[in-house]
Design a protein around this motif. Structure first.
Motif, PDB file in Angstrom:
ATOM      1  N   ARG B 384      67.199  40.154  34.771  1.00 46.71           N
ATOM      2  CA  ARG B 384      67.426  39.791  36.136  1.00 46.71           C
ATOM      3  C   ARG B 384      68.612  40.489  36.865  1.00 46.71           C
ATOM      4  N   ASN B 385      69.760  40.651  36.044  1.00 46.47           N
ATOM      5  CA  ASN B 385      70.797  41.587  36.468  1.00 46.47           C
ATOM      6  C   ASN B 385      70.685  42.753  36.388  1.00 46.47           C
ATOM      7  N   ASN B 386      69.542  43.303  35.921  1.00 49.29           N
ATOM      8  CA  ASN B 386      69.391  44.683  35.604  1.00 49.29           C
ATOM      9  C   ASN B 386      70.412  45.239  34.928  1.00 49.29           C
ATOM     10  N   LYS B 387      70.836  44.663  33.577  1.00 49.24           N
ATOM     11  CA  LYS B 387      71.991  45.276  33.134  1.00 49.24           C
ATOM     12  C   LYS B 387      71.180  45.389  31.424  1.00 49.24           C
ATOM     13  N   PRO B 388      70.695  46.509  31.236  1.00 50.37           N
ATOM     14  CA  PRO B 388      69.872  46.570  30.082  1.00 50.37           C
ATOM     15  C   PRO B 388      70.654  46.361  28.670  1.00 50.37           C
ATOM     16  N   ILE B 389      70.106  45.387  27.751  1.00 50.49           N
ATOM     17  CA  ILE B 389      70.570  45.351  26.485  1.00 50.49           C
ATOM     18  C   ILE B 389      69.672  45.825  25.709  1.00 50.49           C
ATOM     19  N   ASN B 390      69.823  46.331  24.468  1.00 47.22           N
ATOM     20  CA  ASN B 390      69.029  46.429  23.265  1.00 47.22           C
ATOM     21  C   ASN B 390      69.535  46.422  21.960  1.00 47.22           C
ATOM     22  N   GLU B 391      68.995  45.589  21.397  1.00 49.17           N
ATOM     23  CA  GLU B 391      69.510  45.171  19.828  1.00 49.17           C
ATOM     24  C   GLU B 391      68.637  45.777  18.897  1.00 49.17           C
ATOM     25  N   ALA B 392      67.614  46.395  19.325  1.00 45.98           N
ATOM     26  CA  ALA B 392      66.930  46.862  18.397  1.00 45.98           C
ATOM     27  C   ALA B 392      67.115  47.758  17.270  1.00 45.98           C
ATOM     28  N   GLU B 393      67.842  48.660  17.612  1.00 47.63           N
ATOM     29  CA  GLU B 393      68.389  49.784  16.501  1.00 47.63           C
ATOM     30  C   GLU B 393      69.485  48.834  15.595  1.00 47.63           C
ATOM     31  N   THR B 394      70.109  48.241  15.982  1.00 49.36           N
ATOM     32  CA  THR B 394      71.216  47.344  15.469  1.00 49.36           C
ATOM     33  C   THR B 394      70.365  46.416  14.335  1.00 49.36           C
ATOM     34  N   THR B 395      69.485  45.918  14.889  1.00 46.40           N
ATOM     35  CA  THR B 395      68.647  44.897  13.943  1.00 46.40           C
ATOM     36  C   THR B 395      68.051  45.772  12.675  1.00 46.40           C
ATOM     37  N   ALA B 396      67.233  46.933  13.273  1.00 42.52           N
ATOM     38  CA  ALA B 396      66.622  47.945  12.321  1.00 42.52           C
ATOM     39  C   ALA B 396      67.732  48.421  11.348  1.00 42.52           C
ATOM     40  N   VAL B 397      68.732  48.522  11.504  1.00 34.39           N
ATOM     41  CA  VAL B 397      69.799  48.896  10.628  1.00 34.39           C
ATOM     42  C   VAL B 397      70.187  47.682   9.464  1.00 34.39           C
ATOM     43  N   SER B 398      70.261  46.680  10.071  1.00 32.84           N
ATOM     44  CA  SER B 398      70.237  45.367   9.083  1.00 32.84           C
ATOM     45  C   SER B 398      69.166  44.989   8.310  1.00 32.84           C
ATOM     46  N   THR B 399      67.965  45.449   9.092  1.00 34.56           N
ATOM     47  CA  THR B 399      66.862  45.048   8.214  1.00 34.56           C
ATOM     48  C   THR B 399      66.500  46.087   6.954  1.00 34.56           C
ATOM     49  N   LEU B 400      66.887  47.146   7.370  1.00 35.77           N
ATOM     50  CA  LEU B 400      66.896  48.285   6.282  1.00 35.77           C
ATOM     51  C   LEU B 400      67.935  47.984   5.197  1.00 35.77           C
ATOM     52  N   THR B 401      69.099  47.502   5.616  1.00 31.62           N
ATOM     53  CA  THR B 401      70.006  47.141   4.631  1.00 31.62           C
ATOM     54  C   THR B 401      69.431  46.131   3.762  1.00 31.62           C
ATOM     55  N   ALA B 402      68.690  45.239   4.196  1.00 29.97           N
ATOM     56  CA  ALA B 402      67.949  44.071   3.444  1.00 29.97           C
ATOM     57  C   ALA B 402      66.898  44.550   2.453  1.00 29.97           C
ATOM     58  N   ILE B 403      66.219  45.787   3.018  1.00 31.80           N
ATOM     59  CA  ILE B 403      65.017  46.494   2.295  1.00 31.80           C
ATOM     60  C   ILE B 403      65.950  47.264   1.271  1.00 31.80           C
ATOM     61  N   MET B 404      66.703  47.881   1.344  1.00 32.68           N
ATOM     62  CA  MET B 404      67.561  48.620   0.337  1.00 32.68           C
ATOM     63  C   MET B 404      67.876  47.478  -0.878  1.00 32.68           C
ATOM     64  N   GLY B 405      68.282  46.393  -0.496  1.00 30.07           N
ATOM     65  CA  GLY B 405      68.454  45.476  -1.441  1.00 30.07           C
ATOM     66  C   GLY B 405      67.324  45.104  -2.248  1.00 30.07           C
ATOM     67  N   ARG B 406      66.159  44.809  -1.795  1.00 26.92           N
ATOM     68  CA  ARG B 406      65.119  44.555  -2.298  1.00 26.92           C
ATOM     69  C   ARG B 406      64.249  45.459  -2.910  1.00 26.92           C
ATOM     70  N   ILE B 407      64.659  46.889  -2.877  1.00 26.44           N
ATOM     71  CA  ILE B 407      64.024  47.826  -3.454  1.00 26.44           C
ATOM     72  C   ILE B 407      64.939  48.005  -4.740  1.00 26.44           C
ATOM     73  N   SER B 408      66.174  47.779  -4.600  1.00 25.18           N
ATOM     74  CA  SER B 408      67.071  47.912  -5.958  1.00 25.18           C
ATOM     75  C   SER B 408      66.637  47.110  -6.832  1.00 25.18           C
TER      76      SER B 408
END
Lengths: 506, 454
Positions: B384-408
């Protein structure tokens, strides 16, 4: 005050005029017409008009200065002045007909004439909605490319500003589907009796290649201190005994490599690895060959009898395994010792033909002053002095005493040994019998020098090695190809076939 | 459940076979010299208690399970003029359940805005909405996110955002597309929208604990829910209804649940690990093919170690929290406890001071606006304030971190971030229909058995 105004007003006027006029001059000298008035080589003009930059979706015609100068405010004027002076000098002193346009538009050269900042200025959005899956991976890779500063837009989009016939940047699925080899399909490998040179037939293909019998013997591996251009990794000189073997007369040609590629090629890259949790899918260990290449592995120079290039060491090894399995013989990469033995073919001189490396050198003031005569080396070796910056077919050169062609030059060749600079010194003392190199290492030996090298690097003793990371540097795919190098076009290989002295069989 | 011994290669996809040749893909957060737009992580948080008023924002919910229902209600309550106008799920009963929940909030969803089936997501996205809430099992997230952004929708992207490296890269690319379109994307790693966590983050930035030297994070809890097969259900239906127990659907619990805590450490350190050595096992899980415990040593580029552990077994020591050690003390953060900073001797240096008392005036560890609400307030405020936020890439990095742990843990091998960025591992079947699921159903067994130790 009056005096000041007397000077100030005309000064101001002159300044303003200069600014206005200067602006006009800059504008006038930045039009396409102006550029083309001097850059008269028709290839540049015509290829631009056929490119996607000339006919864009938005209707904007990308001008010469849009790519060949940086954006305004980012050193535009400085670059314009510099290029202007350079161009003026070249225009006055050189004949544009002598320019090798094809060579100049290759990536390595083009990088010096295209500004990355200019690409980004227009292509601000690297993630448009219509971006393909491959494009997503490539642009993610590009964004993260801190450690690969050589990765520029034109690595993948070389044809954006100037059309290149047949240029592909993408999975090249039809690569090699048309072969220049004769049509007869061989059912089986050649029949060979006794130890003599023979012509091998690749079963289920129409491809043949010549294998030369290399008699066993001994020689001195490496070079001594006095040899011109010698590097320290070429010593100490070792006495080596080599058992007899067969070696291919020429470097593996595209015809040969494509027989392998067509018979074994995997369906294509895919991200589909689901199911790999099961052992089953790993059980079938049939030889699985290269996936389709990205772009043009032959660099557009042509296939046929030209040596195959751009494939990885892994691909070369796989080729040998495959060739062994279809012919029933023991084909493999040569060891470094076998390679040098075969190259020298009984000679102990810097080259397998007469001549002094210093006399063949073309580069440098000394070479120019002494007017070196390169006739002899030209008849034996494709190197930077005569290659026109590309591979050449084997009929351009004369063979050595074993009948082998292009041992030096044309393309450098993989050997099976790990590379260590002090490999010769690591061996135990005494005469070495069929040495196989260090037990471990990170890169493999590459021998013979290539079409890019100067005379000093195509000496029989000169050593080099693979550069795995560098040669894949600009591969934008994820994961990077294990079959095709993105940044190495001057290395290939030559097969040897083992010969069992006791049984007299291959 | 069959068990199988697995090579690292199977789990990494085809990436690892290049051999000694180093694949150089630098880290996402630390290395982005080509990115002209600043990527500095600033908390995208408004800290308002209600989103501002504005024209009606219509949202569609894709995935009508427990989390989806919760997110839908939290969206409605984030501010005035917020509606849920479309629902999508594979199962009718789940959809009707969500529909009833939303009805209790005073909003009715018409029959022709309720979509059932594997293509329901597309229909919800096309139903005239402004915002889409993606709350299916995470396997489907990358595809749903991609379609949503292509349709220019603002997105609430529940965590984890993917289950494999191919999915992670897809989300990263879609995140970039969304940035270019100035769409708002808030992800479900809601601790970043939790006020006490943010206060602790600020204190770390101000230097209260000095230089960060190491970290720990935990999600140890009781056994999670599971379902037994029902005769009428196809295998696909069963797996999806039992999704937190199947690695291809959930990413395993190190990804599905523990990503929260790993994300906090990535957030607090402004970085992500470059390699992981992990072990885990399956002791008491009832269904599926997942582990029920992981213990992972994550190593960051500067050499910092993060010890992460997660477990879903009854009758064990439980803890859900994060600790970051600095040269001048350490910070403790927990969802259900006070966020505090200690000096090196264990004395409390700082405590979050704005926990609200309960109605009897007794102290609690509740922040004024809960993080699950705050994240939707922040999303609507940004739109509504037209001030875009975008957390998707950051969360993708954290998710990939967890995936790295799983694969190990699955392979027993060290796994690197470069391998993750280069891996073509993609989980799940090829065909999506309510029938048999063509994937191997085996529990990973790390290392090599039946061979004498060297």
């Amino acid at each position: 005050m009056k005096r000041f105004l007397l000077w100030f007003i005309p000064g101001l006027a002159a300044g303003v005029l200069l600014m206005l006029g200067g602006g006009k001059v800059i504008e006038r000298t930045s039009t396409n017409k102006y550029c083309i008035s001097c850059h008269i080589h028709p290839a540049a003009d015509a290829s631009w008009k056929r490119s996607v930059h000339y006919e864009t979706a938005s209707g904007y015609r990308v001008a010469c200065v849009d790519c060949h100068l940086p954006p305004k405010g980012n050193g535009y004027l400085w670059a314009k002045g510099k290029t202007g002076l350079r161009d003026l000098w070249n225009y006055r002193t050189k004949d544009s007909a002598s320019f090798n346009w094809e060579e100049r538009r290759r990536l390595e050269t083009a990088r010096g004439y295209v500004y990355e900042s200019s690409c980004i200025k227009c292509h601000e959005n690297l993630f448009p909605l219509k971006l393909s899956k491959a494009g997503e991976d490539a642009h993610l890779y590009y964004k993260q490319a801190k450690k690969t500063p050589d990765l520029s837009c034109i690595n993948c989009h070389l044809n954006a500003g100037h059309y290149i016939a047949g240029y592909t940047h993408g999975s090249n699925k039809t690569f090699g589907s048309v072969s220049s080899a004769p049509r007869e399909i061989y059912k089986e490998a050649a029949k060979v009796t006794g130890f003599g040179s023979f012509t091998e037939q690749i079963p289920n293909s129409s491809v043949t290649f010549r294998m030369m019998a290399i008699p066993g013997g001994s020689y001195k591996m490496g070079s001594t201190d006095g040899e011109p251009f010698r590097k320290s990794d070429e010593g100490p000189v070792r006495e080596v005994e080599i058992s007899p073997f067969y070696m291919a007369q020429v470097e593996v040609t595209w015809d040969e490599y494509l027989a392998f590629y067509q018979q074994t090629a995997a369906e294509g890259r895919s991200t589909d690895t689901e199911g790999l949790r099961s052992k089953k899918s790993m059980a079938t260990d049939a030889i699985s060959g290269a996936t389709p290449p990205y772009g043009q592995p032959d660099q557009g120079w042509g296939l046929g009898q030209r040596p195959a290039i751009s494939f990885t060491f892994h691909a070369a090894e796989t080729y040998c395994k495959w060739l062994s399995s279809v012919t029933g013989r023991k084909y493999r990469l040569p060891t470094e010792a076998e390679w040098e033995y075969a190259c020298r073919a009984g000679t102990g001189t810097p080259y397998f033909f007469p001549g002094d490396p210093l006399k063949f050198e073309k580069k440098g003031i000394r070479a120019k002053l002494s007017k070196n005569d390169t006739t002899v080396i030209n008849s034996y070796v494709i190197f930077s002095g005569n290659s026109h910056s590309r591979t050449q077919t084997p009929d351009m050169v004369r063979p050595n005493n074993f009948g082998l062609k292009n041992m030096s030059g044309n393309i450098a060749e993989f050997c099976s040994d790990w590379y260590q600079p002090d490999a010769y010194g690591q061996y135990p003392s005494g005469i070495l019998k069929d040495p196989k190199g260090p037990e471990t290492g990170e890169e493999h030996v590459v021998r013979g020098g290539s079409y890019l090298d100067l005379a000093g690097s195509v000496r029989s003793a000169a050593r080099s090695f693979t550069r795995s990371a560098d040669w894949l540097k600009t591969d934008p795919q994820i994961p990077k190809s294990m079959w095709w190098y993105s940044d190495c076009f001057n290395v290939g290989f030559r097969v040897i076939c083992e010969f069992d002295e006791n049984s007299g069989k291959l | 459940m069959k068990k199988s011994s697995i090579s690292r290669r199977n789990f990494l996809g085809k990436a690892a076979t290049v051999g000694a040749a180093g694949i150089v893909v630098p880290s996402l957060i630390t290395g982005c010299s080509r990115d002209t737009k600043s990527r500095k992580v600033v908390p995208a948080v408004s800290w308002v208690d209600q989103a501002p008023d504005g024209p009606v924002l219509k949202a569609g919910l894709i995935g009508c399970g427990g989390r989806g229902k919760g997110a839908a209600v939290q969206f409605i309550k984030a501010g005035p003029n917020l509606q849920i106008t479309a629902l999508g799920d594979i199962f009718k009963d789940r959809l009707e359940d969500a529909r009833a929940t939303i009805k209790k909030e005073g909003q009715e969803i018409a029959d022709d805005k309720c979509f059932i089936g594997f293509d329901a997501y597309q229909k919800v996205i096309d139903s005239g909405i402004d915002v889409v809430i993606l709350a299916t099992p995470p396997f489907f997230r990358p595809e749903h996110f991609s379609v949503a952004v292509a349709a220019r929708k603002h997105v609430f992207l529940e965590k984890p955002v993917c289950v494999d490296p191919v999915g992670a890269r897809s989300v990263m690319a879609t995140a970039n597309k969304a940035k270019e379109l100035e769409l708002c994307v808030v992800t479900g790693t809601q601790r970043r929208h939790q006020r006490d966590y943010n206060a602790a983050w600020t204190k770390i930035q101000e230097g209260m604990i000095g230089d960060i030297v190491s970290a720990e994070c935990y999600w140890n809890q009781n056994q999670l829910w599971y379902r037994d097969p029902v005769k009428e259900w196809s295998e696909m239906e069963y797996m999806i209804r039992d999704w937190v127990n199947w690695s291809w659907l959930s990413g395993d619990h190190i990804v599905e649940q523990h990503v929260h805590n790993i994300d906090v450490i990535n957030w607090f350190t402004g970085s992500h690990p470059v390699k992981a050595v992990s072990f885990g096992s399956r002791q008491r899980r009832k269904t599926g093919d997942q582990f029920d415990s992981f213990s992972t040593d994550f190593i960051y580029e500067d050499g910092m170690h993060l010890h992460s552990m997660c477990r879903q077994i009854n009758g064990c020591a439980n803890d859900v929290s994060e600790i970051v050690h600095g040269s001048d003390g350490w910070v403790y953060t927990a969802d259900r406890n006070h966020c505090e900073i200690y000096d090196k001797k264990g004395n409390v240096k700082w405590q979050y001071g704005e926990y609200v008392p309960d109605k009897d005036g007794m102290p609690t560890h509740n922040v004024k606006v809960g993080a699950y609400n705050q994240e939707h307030i922040d999303l609507v405020t940004a739109i509504r304030n037209n001030k875009p936020i975008n957390e998707a890439e950051t969360t993708a990095v954290s998710t990939l971190t967890a995936i790295m742990g799983r694969i190990s843990a699955y392979t027993g091998k060290m796994v690197t971030w470069d391998e993750m960025l280069n891996s073509d591992l993609k989980l799940g079947p090829k065909i999506f229909a309510l029938g048999p699921v063509d994937i191997p159903k085996e529990v990973p067994v790390p290392g090599e058995g039946d061979k004498p130790a060297k």
